[in-house]
Design an enzyme around this catalytic site. Sequence first.
Site, short mmCIF file in Angstrom:
data_model
loop_
_atom_site.label_atom_id
_atom_site.label_comp_id
_atom_site.label_asym_id
_atom_site.label_seq_id
_atom_site.Cartn_x
_atom_site.Cartn_y
_atom_site.Cartn_z
N TYR A 209 -6.15 8.92 -5.74
CA TYR A 209 -7.29 8.01 -5.82
C TYR A 209 -6.81 6.67 -5.26
CZ TYR A 209 -10.10 11.08 -8.80
OH TYR A 209 -10.83 12.13 -9.29
N HIS A 406 -21.94 16.84 -11.46
CA HIS A 406 -20.59 16.85 -10.88
C HIS A 406 -19.60 17.68 -11.70
CE1 HIS A 406 -17.17 15.49 -8.60
NE2 HIS A 406 -16.59 15.00 -9.68
#
Length: 601
Positions: A209, A406
Amino acid sequence: MESSIFAIFLWLASTTILTQANTIPHQHSILLKNIEVLDGEGKYILGWEISGDEIIFEIEAETLGWVGFGISPQGGMTGADIFIGGVLSDGSPYSQDRFGIGRMEPRLDVHEDWRLLEAMELPSMGKTILKFSRLLNTCDDEDYPIGNDTSRLIWAMGAADVIQYHGIDRRGTKSTNLIHAELPELDLDKLTRYILMADVEMPSVHTSYRCTFHKGPELTEKQHVVGFSAVLPSVEALQHTHHANLYNCFVPADSGLTPDEVFGNYTIDTGFAGGDCYDYDTTLPIWYCMTGSFYVWAKGGKTLVFPENVGYPIGEQAGTQYYMMEIHYDNPTEISGLRFETGMEFYYTNELRQHEAAVITLGHEVDVSLLVPPNISDYKVVGHCGAECTQHWPEGGINIFNSLLHSHLSGRKIKARHFRGTEELPWIDFDGHYDFDYQQNKALLSHVNIQPGDHITVECDYDSTWKNGEIVLGGLGTREEMCEAIVWYYPRMDTYDLCASSYETDAHIREFGVTQYRTEVTPMLAKYIIEAPPSLEGDFQSSISYKFNWTQEFLTEFTQKRRYGIQRGSCMKRGGDNSLEFDVSYPADFVEYVPDDGCQV
């Protein structure tokens, strides 16, 4: 003519064509409202529109042979509702309705539910055009009921009308929503477009990330954002960008600092390439941005357009706006030295709209208690947003108009359920055919009002069989799992942007017979190491996968507790100091909502 349809679809779904965008060729004959290029090159174009309880399709295919089209539960042959048609050399049209039963010849459907409307060939262009229709729900067990969740389309075409294997480059699969809300057009002449790009080298690890900081527009007064989109200009960006979050960055007025002082040396235009979002020792000004999430894009997503009376506010602090972009790179083969651009764009206006929007994430906390047992094809995880949280929401409630459901690679179905007292209301959103590579910010067919005191439960169904005996844990990587509904709503509330729950961590771990364990801080989430008993010593995921005895008795009890037991709920503003904690489960003695499929006798 030969009728061996098996050859058409045997390899149909084995390859997904990768395309940078659904680029529609300028010259095509389709006049229907919705158009998708299924092959990525413009050689197979599908159009469709809804007319009452019927759906009309039109295909323009670059062939003078047969044309195949199907709708499949999971993108393969099994359970696929298949149409095949074409025009013979004497000008006679032909068509068939077939049903996929695995890697064998699909059988003729007893009921001819596909109806050929028009068929023509254009020899000078080498194209076949077919127009056909079907009821949205035929109430036939061998047909695919078409709803507003994901439909996985399979397609193929042959070089001639003799039905035989089509070759590796004449078939594929693509997901879309065949039924969806009508979106307003973005009038670009009246909007300002702003693009944020990160041109950085992808880290050479499986999951990362990366946070980059960006200067935004210079604003002197509040504006409203009315649309968002991801910018993925290369095949590499499409392959490796799993999802991205865009955050507004704010500097508190009492900090004594200006935004330029906080972010000026960290922006991408200065040459600073950002850093690890989850490095606890970071000097990046991440915490100034964590309360301002305002756009989430996930793999396969398209442009998000707001309703005509809704906008997201920017420029509430005059001056240069600053944004943080969090990019989840998916690099399963740990490629090194690969650099590419990934970005986002938004459209804004100084014509303020009636309602101001915000985002809230609902579902299960991303932690070790989100666990899918090994070798199980249908396992449900639930996360709750209880009345203990929603009772603090605005009088009159909030109105959800867009939903992004999601999960990761193990996800198969997701449903956001809505309860008021002991009654379950129609679902906020659902996807019975979830596709990891097609995650949409989906405009809801009608806005859903959530009243103070309502309860929301997000349910996710998973399949762990692909991991060959290993459990699936909650986590940030694509081989780990999430269970979330990320929803846009109005009117904006500044108090909460997360409402979720999870099974208590210590109880969760000890129910496996663990008597002693420790945690290790990692760049992602906490890692749990079992120290006792000796028979389970080691990394939690590995030990519970391969050392623990998953008896049927334990699995039954584990499943019951995780689904119906008490969880610890939380309601908060991420990065803020306003939070609530509470015990939560399903509402007691509720009456379940059952949608009417129109097939009840």
